[in-house]
Design an enzyme around this catalytic site. Sequence first.
Site, mmCIF file in Angstrom:
data_model
loop_
_atom_site.group_PDB
_atom_site.id
_atom_site.type_symbol
_atom_site.label_atom_id
_atom_site.label_comp_id
_atom_site.label_asym_id
_atom_site.label_seq_id
_atom_site.Cartn_x
_atom_site.Cartn_y
_atom_site.Cartn_z
ATOM 1 N N ASN A 135 0.835 -1.211 0.000
ATOM 2 C CA ASN A 135 0.000 0.000 0.000
ATOM 3 C C ASN A 135 0.865 1.255 0.000
ATOM 4 O O ASN A 135 1.910 1.323 0.646
ATOM 5 C CB ASN A 135 -1.033 0.004 1.136
ATOM 6 C CG ASN A 135 -0.466 -0.169 2.514
ATOM 7 O OD1 ASN A 135 0.589 -0.771 2.689
ATOM 8 N ND2 ASN A 135 -1.149 0.361 3.504
ATOM 9 N N ILE A 136 0.400 2.219 -0.784
ATOM 10 C CA ILE A 136 1.123 3.480 -0.972
ATOM 11 C C ILE A 136 0.192 4.621 -0.585
ATOM 12 O O ILE A 136 -0.914 4.741 -1.128
ATOM 13 C CB ILE A 136 1.541 3.657 -2.456
ATOM 14 C CG1 ILE A 136 2.442 2.500 -2.928
ATOM 15 C CG2 ILE A 136 2.214 5.015 -2.664
ATOM 16 C CD1 ILE A 136 3.784 2.421 -2.246
ATOM 17 N N GLU A 137 0.640 5.453 0.330
ATOM 18 C CA GLU A 137 -0.139 6.631 0.726
ATOM 19 C C GLU A 137 0.594 7.889 0.286
ATOM 20 O O GLU A 137 1.820 7.978 0.419
ATOM 21 C CB GLU A 137 -0.345 6.622 2.244
ATOM 22 C CG GLU A 137 -1.192 5.425 2.682
ATOM 23 C CD GLU A 137 -1.292 5.270 4.189
ATOM 24 O OE1 GLU A 137 -0.778 6.132 4.929
ATOM 25 O OE2 GLU A 137 -1.879 4.262 4.616
ATOM 26 N N CYS A 146 -4.043 0.872 -2.766
ATOM 27 C CA CYS A 146 -3.981 -0.284 -1.871
ATOM 28 C C CYS A 146 -2.986 -1.303 -2.446
ATOM 29 O O CYS A 146 -2.699 -1.295 -3.647
ATOM 30 C CB CYS A 146 -5.350 -0.935 -1.760
ATOM 31 S SG CYS A 146 -6.579 0.064 -0.909
ATOM 32 N N GLU A 148 -3.391 -4.405 -3.082
ATOM 33 C CA GLU A 148 -3.998 -5.252 -4.116
ATOM 34 C C GLU A 148 -3.954 -4.566 -5.475
ATOM 35 O O GLU A 148 -3.639 -5.175 -6.500
ATOM 36 C CB GLU A 148 -5.473 -5.533 -3.765
ATOM 37 C CG GLU A 148 -5.704 -6.314 -2.483
ATOM 38 C CD GLU A 148 -5.883 -5.404 -1.257
ATOM 39 O OE1 GLU A 148 -5.182 -4.376 -1.167
ATOM 40 O OE2 GLU A 148 -6.714 -5.752 -0.393
ATOM 41 N N CYS A 180 -10.737 -3.943 0.677
ATOM 42 C CA CYS A 180 -11.714 -2.861 0.782
ATOM 43 C C CYS A 180 -12.682 -2.908 -0.407
ATOM 44 O O CYS A 180 -12.459 -3.634 -1.381
ATOM 45 C CB CYS A 180 -11.008 -1.504 0.821
ATOM 46 S SG CYS A 180 -10.331 -0.978 -0.773
ATOM 47 N N CYS A 183 -11.094 -2.237 -3.870
ATOM 48 C CA CYS A 183 -10.290 -3.368 -4.357
ATOM 49 C C CYS A 183 -11.193 -4.519 -4.799
ATOM 50 O O CYS A 183 -10.909 -5.204 -5.786
ATOM 51 C CB CYS A 183 -9.300 -3.835 -3.296
ATOM 52 S SG CYS A 183 -7.922 -2.681 -3.093
HETATM 53 N N1 THU Z 1 -5.441 -0.919 2.416
HETATM 54 C C1 THU Z 1 -4.969 -1.850 1.528
HETATM 55 O O1 THU Z 1 -3.823 -1.773 1.088
HETATM 56 N N2 THU Z 1 -5.806 -2.824 1.124
HETATM 57 C C2 THU Z 1 -7.082 -2.970 1.561
HETATM 58 O O2 THU Z 1 -7.816 -3.797 1.043
HETATM 59 C C3 THU Z 1 -7.548 -2.154 2.682
HETATM 60 C C4 THU Z 1 -6.797 -0.885 2.910
HETATM 61 C C5 THU Z 1 -4.534 0.154 2.861
HETATM 62 C C6 THU Z 1 -4.858 1.498 2.261
HETATM 63 C C7 THU Z 1 -4.259 2.445 3.277
HETATM 64 O O3 THU Z 1 -2.887 2.606 2.986
HETATM 65 C C8 THU Z 1 -4.390 1.712 4.601
HETATM 66 O O4 THU Z 1 -4.609 0.339 4.267
HETATM 67 C C9 THU Z 1 -5.535 2.216 5.455
HETATM 68 O O5 THU Z 1 -6.687 2.357 4.716
#
Ligand code: THU
Length: 227
Positions: A135-137, A146, A148, A180, A183
């Site tokens: 996951n990259i923010e 995300c 995925e 989520c 995804c």
């Molecule tokens: N996140 C994922 O990488 N995959 C998911 O299916 C749920 C959420 C990440 C996104 C964000 O970086 C962190 O979790 C919180 O939402």
Amino acid sequence: MNSYAPFSEIEEYCLVEGKSGLFYPGTRIENISFPLTISAVRAAICSCLANDDRPVSIFQNEPVSELLDFWKHEYNIKRIDKLPDSPDLFDPLIKGDINLMATLQDLTNNCVTPHSDFPVTALLETDNGYIAGVNIEVSAWSLGLCAERTAISRAITAGYGDKLHRMHIYAPKGDFISPCGSCRQVLSDIMPSQQVILHHGNQTSSTHFVKDLLPYGFTSSSIKRKK
Ligand code: THU
């Protein structure tokens, strides 16, 4: 580069040069729910960051991805008009046998989570090997990716879109991890008959068919695919 643009047929691609000197390809990945479409620049920059690299320049064809200015400003990226004769391309494929859990755990070091401190990693099985995602923010929360979707966009861009099998997902800080809604929508579009294997933070795992994760998902035959 292989985009997935069955609704618009827009050929949108870019190459992002990382500080390492590697070039990260990105292509447009559309979704039947149009707002979930991933632009080429977002795919490429998230792929670069997910490899523990930092974007420094971008080569982008026309039409230019939406929000290119945001990304240029976010990482102080320069736009370049010319590529080296043979750019050193990032290859997302992890070849050979891997220890799945150890790799999912190692990948948590590549997660970029300044906002959530909630690492998520993914390994997508293809005919040729695994493709990783984390996951990259970024500063604009809605523009990160995300784990995925990082794995899926890398896989499609690299040409494995029709060779996808199961996806393993790991979130060490989630007692019970589950993809989520966004995804689930993308998984349903791209690999509806495959399975996801969820490796929960409490050391258990569970396996689910993608189609069971999104019952009564959005679809409509009046939204025409051009190919
Ligand atoms: N996140 C994922 O990488 N995959 C998911 O299916 C749920 C959420 C990440 C996104 C964000 O970086 C962190 O979790 C919180 O939402």
